[in-house]
Motif scaffolding. Sequence first.
Motif, PDB file in Angstrom:
ATOM      1  N   ALA A 184       0.831  -1.204   0.000  1.00  0.00           N
ATOM      2  CA  ALA A 184       0.000   0.000   0.000  1.00  0.00           C
ATOM      3  C   ALA A 184       0.862   1.249   0.000  1.00  0.00           C
ATOM      4  N   SER A 185       1.966   1.224   0.715  1.00  0.00           N
ATOM      5  CA  SER A 185       2.875   2.357   0.742  1.00  0.00           C
ATOM      6  C   SER A 185       3.500   2.601  -0.631  1.00  0.00           C
TER       7      SER A 185
ATOM      8  N   LYS B  93       0.889   4.057  -2.932  1.00  0.00           N
ATOM      9  CA  LYS B  93       0.640   5.459  -2.591  1.00  0.00           C
ATOM     10  C   LYS B  93       1.745   6.358  -3.128  1.00  0.00           C
ATOM     11  N   LYS B  94       3.001   5.861  -3.113  1.00  0.00           N
ATOM     12  CA  LYS B  94       4.108   6.642  -3.654  1.00  0.00           C
ATOM     13  C   LYS B  94       3.947   6.891  -5.149  1.00  0.00           C
TER      14      LYS B  94
ATOM     15  N   SER C  28       0.170   9.064  -5.562  1.00  0.00           N
ATOM     16  CA  SER C  28       0.110  10.403  -4.986  1.00  0.00           C
ATOM     17  C   SER C  28       0.620  11.490  -5.931  1.00  0.00           C
TER      18      SER C  28
ATOM     19  N   ILE D  93      -6.510  10.420  -1.158  1.00  0.00           N
ATOM     20  CA  ILE D  93      -5.188  10.079  -0.630  1.00  0.00           C
ATOM     21  C   ILE D  93      -4.872  10.906   0.614  1.00  0.00           C
TER      22      ILE D  93
END
Length: 89
Positions: free
Chosen positions: A6-7, A10-11, A14, A73
Amino acid sequence: MLNKLASQIKKVVSPVSRVLGDISMVVIVLVTVLVVADVCLRRLFNSPIHGSHDLVSLAFSIIVFLPLAWCAINDGHVELNLIVRRFPQ
């Protein structure tokens, strides 16, 4: 494992969603210029910009839907408090 995935997602998402939000800000400025030009041309020269209504309708879908991912986000929300703000406490 899922938090790491998930991280990483998101990177990637985003910055893309931020760019889409910036695009929607540019589109709203262009829509404003188009509407002002259309009204001025209609009043002064009786010659409106043909298709401006269609372009504004299309642009508003861009303005509404592009920044939604960026809002999600950042755990934000869309708030329209134009009328609610005027209510008494």
